[in-house]
Design an enzyme around this catalytic site. Structure first.
Site, PDB file in Angstrom:
ATOM      1  N   ASP A  65     -27.925  54.138 124.134  1.00 51.01           N
ATOM      2  CA  ASP A  65     -27.724  52.856 123.466  1.00 51.01           C
ATOM      3  C   ASP A  65     -29.050  52.467 122.840  1.00 51.01           C
ATOM      4  O   ASP A  65     -29.955  51.984 123.523  1.00 51.01           O
ATOM      5  CB  ASP A  65     -27.260  51.799 124.457  1.00 51.01           C
ATOM      6  CG  ASP A  65     -27.026  50.438 123.813  1.00 51.01           C
ATOM      7  OD1 ASP A  65     -27.249  50.308 122.581  1.00 51.01           O
ATOM      8  OD2 ASP A  65     -26.620  49.499 124.526  1.00 51.01           O
ATOM      9  N   ASN A  92     -31.101  56.678 112.227  1.00 49.38           N
ATOM     10  CA  ASN A  92     -29.967  56.375 111.358  1.00 49.38           C
ATOM     11  C   ASN A  92     -28.965  55.407 111.984  1.00 49.38           C
ATOM     12  O   ASN A  92     -28.190  54.772 111.264  1.00 49.38           O
ATOM     13  CB  ASN A  92     -29.270  57.695 111.008  1.00 49.38           C
ATOM     14  CG  ASN A  92     -27.909  57.498 110.395  1.00 49.38           C
ATOM     15  OD1 ASN A  92     -27.786  57.070 109.244  1.00 49.38           O
ATOM     16  ND2 ASN A  92     -26.863  57.791 111.160  1.00 49.38           N
ATOM     17  N   TYR A 158     -27.939  41.901 108.659  1.00 45.53           N
ATOM     18  CA  TYR A 158     -27.958  43.307 108.256  1.00 45.53           C
ATOM     19  C   TYR A 158     -28.966  43.521 107.126  1.00 45.53           C
ATOM     20  O   TYR A 158     -29.787  44.454 107.178  1.00 45.53           O
ATOM     21  CB  TYR A 158     -26.556  43.726 107.811  1.00 45.53           C
ATOM     22  CG  TYR A 158     -26.435  45.164 107.353  1.00 45.53           C
ATOM     23  CD1 TYR A 158     -26.132  46.170 108.266  1.00 45.53           C
ATOM     24  CD2 TYR A 158     -26.597  45.522 106.011  1.00 45.53           C
ATOM     25  CE1 TYR A 158     -26.001  47.493 107.852  1.00 45.53           C
ATOM     26  CE2 TYR A 158     -26.471  46.848 105.593  1.00 45.53           C
ATOM     27  CZ  TYR A 158     -26.175  47.822 106.519  1.00 45.53           C
ATOM     28  OH  TYR A 158     -26.051  49.124 106.097  1.00 45.53           O
ATOM     29  N   LYS A 162     -32.399  45.881 107.120  1.00 47.02           N
ATOM     30  CA  LYS A 162     -32.611  46.987 106.187  1.00 47.02           C
ATOM     31  C   LYS A 162     -33.836  46.749 105.306  1.00 47.02           C
ATOM     32  O   LYS A 162     -34.535  47.712 104.938  1.00 47.02           O
ATOM     33  CB  LYS A 162     -31.355  47.210 105.355  1.00 47.02           C
ATOM     34  CG  LYS A 162     -30.146  47.676 106.166  1.00 47.02           C
ATOM     35  CD  LYS A 162     -30.420  48.972 106.923  1.00 47.02           C
ATOM     36  CE  LYS A 162     -29.192  49.521 107.622  1.00 47.02           C
ATOM     37  NZ  LYS A 162     -29.440  50.797 108.302  1.00 47.02           N
ATOM     38  N   THR A 193     -18.091  56.299 104.424  1.00 44.17           N
ATOM     39  CA  THR A 193     -18.269  56.590 105.843  1.00 44.17           C
ATOM     40  C   THR A 193     -17.347  55.669 106.636  1.00 44.17           C
ATOM     41  O   THR A 193     -16.816  54.688 106.097  1.00 44.17           O
ATOM     42  CB  THR A 193     -19.715  56.317 106.283  1.00 44.17           C
ATOM     43  OG1 THR A 193     -19.979  54.911 106.172  1.00 44.17           O
ATOM     44  CG2 THR A 193     -20.717  57.098 105.438  1.00 44.17           C
TER      45      THR A 193
END
Length: 257
Positions: A65, A92, A158, A162, A193
């Site tokens: 994790d 990743n 998010y 990034k 994906t």
């Protein structure tokens, strides 16, 4: 073809999408792989293991994790124990959550950044001692055009994570360059994906299909498009490339529309 013969690479988020494709491409190039996966992920890491082994390379799957403080150290320890070295890290693993900012709690904010930003940093930090001792290393991360280049509504945490990766690779590249270590990121556009196809927290199948019409090259990305970029950045050919975020988006961020 880019070669990674004799190299050992650790890839997080290896059970699907970009991580799985990167493992296969690295194995094609001659690398052995440690494949980090999370038991809460609905995807099975076994197909990635088979893909590496079918290419004649060794694969070790390790459950971790990446949001926890000790996971990165454990992954590096198991990598060095199994293979005697660690040459490349591809940090990743990431999650996306669709949350309006007015409803974004501190816990939700922290939970996402623990994976998407702190997880990257922890992997890099843990990998540095064996890389410094060897005098060679490649630290690679998955950023995104969301945050790295442009915004994404209802995904402030998010995008922040990034964007943080972009700053991280710039600063760390200056620090570790004298040790023979380069630090870079790839900022994918929309890649087909499981994450982008999630209709709850991302674009979903219809949104992904509609986005393709905006891309100058006429399609969305495939996981292999990003995997090959990582393979280049992991190679000797990229020895003079560091502190960079390579945008791989089919040209979509070139347009103001």
């Amino acid at each position: 073809m880019t070669r990674l013969d004799g190299r050992v690479a650790l890839v997080t988020g290896a059970a699907s999408g970009i991580g799985a494709a990167t493992a296969a491409v690295f194995a094609d190039a001659g690398a052995d792989l440690v494949l980090s996966w999370y038991s809460g992920d609905p995807h099975d890491v076994a197909p990635t293991v088979r893909a590496v082994e079918e290419r004649g390379r060794r694969a070790l799957a390790v459950e971790a994790d990446i949001a926890t403080a000790d996971a990165a150290g454990m992954l590096v320890e198991q990598t060095v124990s199994a293979f005697g070295r660690l040459d490349v890290v591809v940090a990743n693993a990431a999650i996306a959550r669709d949350v309006p900012t007015t409803e974004l709690s501190d816990a939700d904010w922290d939970g996402l950044l623990d994976v998407d930003l702190k997880g990257v940093f922890r992997c890099f930090r843990a990998a540095l001692p064996p890389m410094i001792a060897a005098g060679w290393g490649r630290l690679l991360a998955t950023s995104s055009i969301a945050g790295g280049v442009q915004g994404w509504s209802r995904h402030v945490h998010y995008a922040t994570a990034k964007a943080g990766i972009v700053g991280m690779v710039r600063a760390l590249a200056l620090e570790v360059g004298p040790h023979g270590i380069t630090v870079n990121a790839v900022a994918p556009g929309v890649i087909e994906t499981p994450q982008s196809l999630d209709p709850v927290n991302s674009l979903g199948p219809e949104g992904v299909a509609a986005f393709a019409a905006r891309v100058p090259v006429g399609r969305n990305g495939r996981p292999e498009d990003i995997a090959h970029a990582f393979a280049y950045l992991a190679s000797e050919e990229a020895a003079f490339v560091t502190g960079q975020t390579l945008v791989v988006d089919g040209g979509v961020t070139l347009s103001m529309a």
